[in-house]
Design an enzyme around this catalytic site. Structure first.
Site, PDB file in Angstrom:
ATOM      1  N   HIS A  99     -90.822 -62.569  68.191  1.00 46.13           N
ATOM      2  CA  HIS A  99     -91.012 -61.370  66.957  1.00 46.13           C
ATOM      3  C   HIS A  99     -90.500 -61.706  65.730  1.00 46.13           C
ATOM      4  CE1 HIS A  99     -87.404 -59.154  67.404  1.00 46.13           C
ATOM      5  NE2 HIS A  99     -87.922 -58.148  66.482  1.00 46.13           N
ATOM      6  N   LEU A 146     -80.063 -54.642  65.009  1.00 45.09           N
ATOM      7  CA  LEU A 146     -81.549 -54.971  65.754  1.00 45.09           C
ATOM      8  C   LEU A 146     -81.351 -56.128  66.924  1.00 45.09           C
ATOM      9  CD1 LEU A 146     -83.903 -54.226  62.533  1.00 45.09           C
ATOM     10  CD2 LEU A 146     -83.083 -52.639  64.235  1.00 45.09           C
ATOM     11  N   SER A 147     -82.277 -56.202  67.342  1.00 41.79           N
ATOM     12  CA  SER A 147     -82.275 -57.444  68.271  1.00 41.79           C
ATOM     13  C   SER A 147     -82.165 -58.522  67.599  1.00 41.79           C
ATOM     14  CB  SER A 147     -83.595 -57.335  69.321  1.00 41.79           C
ATOM     15  OG  SER A 147     -84.726 -57.348  68.713  1.00 41.79           O
ATOM     16  N   GLU A 148     -83.017 -58.787  66.574  1.00 42.49           N
ATOM     17  CA  GLU A 148     -82.680 -59.777  65.365  1.00 42.49           C
ATOM     18  C   GLU A 148     -83.115 -59.455  64.013  1.00 42.49           C
ATOM     19  OE1 GLU A 148     -83.940 -61.940  69.454  1.00 42.49           O
ATOM     20  OE2 GLU A 148     -85.110 -60.315  68.092  1.00 42.49           O
ATOM     21  N   THR A 149     -82.485 -60.275  63.212  1.00 40.99           N
ATOM     22  CA  THR A 149     -82.503 -60.273  61.583  1.00 40.99           C
ATOM     23  C   THR A 149     -82.831 -61.674  61.303  1.00 40.99           C
ATOM     24  OG1 THR A 149     -80.974 -58.149  61.587  1.00 40.99           O
ATOM     25  CG2 THR A 149     -81.347 -59.672  59.530  1.00 40.99           C
TER      26      THR A 149
END
Length: 279
Positions: free
Chosen positions: A76, A44-47
């Site tokens: 986000h 994902l774009s961030e974890t």
């Protein structure tokens, strides 16, 4: 070892059309290498990884990873992590939640039925130099006459922002990912109330040159930097809505509110997946 896992849908106005975020709870025992591997695997774009705070004023600490690197701050992931922390039955020490991250302490508060974070100080502001601007314009297929202005709006990830004439111009961009390389470029353009409607006042897109290059669906950090720039310069009102994600068939909305000296960046947060992650 099993850890509690959540996958959130952030900034979405419709189910599964926001920016997804993986959250790992109680991650104090994980190494840097393990966090990086998990974030690379979720893709994902961030974890984010929720940890015990080290600052006495903080309610929790978070580390934020993309599939390739760690970020000092991101928007986000801040809202999604705060939502998860609160959903576990935790209560803040004050009337706002205080998140600790590499960029410092970030206040988060409930705003109507949304969460909002206070836009952190920018690390770099001012006009974009000729070299960086040429690089960004080339990568996005734009000419200097296509933009109204360009500004550094970097609050951690390294954002450069270009202001275009209209939403239509923003949505028409076809990036050259090889040319973008490691640059992070945000683009913003005003909605035309007659042509575009009144659900939002600005359209935003976020282009990230990490790895092979990708477009972020809905970006809190970029919207925070853009809001500071546009409100301070008198281009945007103190309260507005930004739309992001249309080019990726997403439906994100970011709610911007200037209250006193603070600019709050808000959005919806919904839990989509609950479970455990096994190491």
């Amino acid at each position: 070892m099993d850890l509690t896992f959540r996958q959130m849908d952030v900034f979405a106005i419709e189910p599964f059309r926001g920016n997804p975020l993986a959250v790992i709870i109680g991650a104090d025992g994980l190494s840097d290498v393990q966090m990086a591997q998990i974030a690379n695997w979720t893709n994902l774009s961030e974890t984010t990884f929720l940890l015990r705070p080290t600052h006495p004023d903080a309610d929790y600490r978070v580390r934020i990873f993309t599939p390739l690197t760690e970020l000092p701050f991101a928007g986000h992931p801040t809202l999604g992590s705060a939502f998860v922390w609160q959903s576990l039955g935790n209560t803040s020490k004050s009337d706002v939640i205080i998140q600790e991250c590499s960029a410092g302490l970030v206040p988060v508060r409930r705003q109507a039925d949304r969460l909002a974070f206070a836009a952190p100080p920018r690390r770099r502001i001012g006009p974009v130099g000729a070299g960086d601007l040429t690089h960004a314009l080339t990568a996005l297929g734009l000419a200097s006459e296509d933009i109204l202005d360009a500004q550094w709006v970097d609050n951690g990830p390294g954002w450069v922002s270009l202001r275009l004439c209209s939403r239509r111009d923003v949505l028409a961009i076809q990036p050259d990912w090889q040319a973008l390389k490691e640059q992070r470029v945000g683009v913003v353009g005003a909605w035309d109330p007659v042509r575009d409607g009144t659900d939002a006042q600005f359209e935003v897109r976020a282009f990230v040159g990490d790895g092979q290059g990708w477009e972020d669906p809905v970006t809190g950090s970029l919207n925070a930097g853009i809001a500071q720039w546009l409100i301070e310069s008198g281009i945007a009102p103190a309260h507005y809505v930004a739309s992001q994600g249309a080019a990726l068939r997403r439906a994100g909305q970011v709610f911007v509110d200037k209250v006193g000296d603070d600019i709050w960046i808000g959005g919806n947060v919904v839990n989509r997946i609950s479970g455990t992650i096994t190491l």
